[in-house]
Design an enzyme around this catalytic site. Structure first.
Site, PDB file in Angstrom:
ATOM      1  CE1 TYR A   1      -3.283   2.953   0.581  1.00  0.00           C
ATOM      2  CE2 TYR A   1      -1.952   3.736   2.503  1.00  0.00           C
ATOM      3  CZ  TYR A   1      -2.853   3.766   1.566  1.00  0.00           C
ATOM      4  OH  TYR A   1      -3.579   5.079   1.767  1.00  0.00           O
TER       5      TYR A   1
ATOM      6  CG  HIS B   1       2.135   6.004   4.571  1.00  0.00           C
ATOM      7  ND1 HIS B   1       1.003   5.568   5.454  1.00  0.00           N
ATOM      8  CD2 HIS B   1       1.712   6.692   3.662  1.00  0.00           C
ATOM      9  CE1 HIS B   1      -0.083   5.955   4.943  1.00  0.00           C
ATOM     10  NE2 HIS B   1       0.235   6.946   3.876  1.00  0.00           N
TER      11      HIS B   1
END
Length: 124
Positions: free
Chosen positions: A19, A114
């Protein structure tokens, strides 16, 4: 000012890494960095580190990695600056002991990082 959240990853590490590596979110992977591993094989490399630690006597871990999300206000930083801030943050808090993958996502109105890092260090 950046807002930072941290979550535990207990089982779907490969999905979480896939992701955050999404090329549509990372400017075709230009905003991807890693330390102590290759971003594309990080899930397997994290697992190898955990297995070596277990062979050396460490108890198996339930939390296999941590996922940090660092969000910036709209217009606060460029994607490149956000990525550099993310690298400095990762290097400072992890002290060169943990494998990690860092990405900067540009698919929302606000830029955000992230950071996924192994729950087990590869030094000790």
């Amino acid at each position: 000012m950046a807002v930072t959240k941290i979550k535990a990853i207990r089982g779907t590490l490969s999905k979480a890494i896939a992701y955050i590596l999404n090329p549509e979110k990372t400017d075709e992977k230009l905003l991807v960095s890693s330390y102590g591993c290759a971003s594309e094989t990080a899930a397997r490399e994290f697992e190898w580190t955990r297995k070596i630690a277990e062979q050396k006597g460490m108890n198996p871990v339930r939390i296999i990695a941590r996922h940090v999300i660092q969000s910036f206000e709209i217009g606060e930083v460029t994607p490149e600056l956000a990525h550099e801030i993310g690298k400095q943050f990762a290097d400072e808090i992890l002290g060169g002991k943990y494998e990690y993958v860092l990405t900067t996502h540009i698919d929302k109105d606000h830029v955000h990082n992230h950071l996924i890092f192994n729950a087990v260090d590869f030094v000790d």
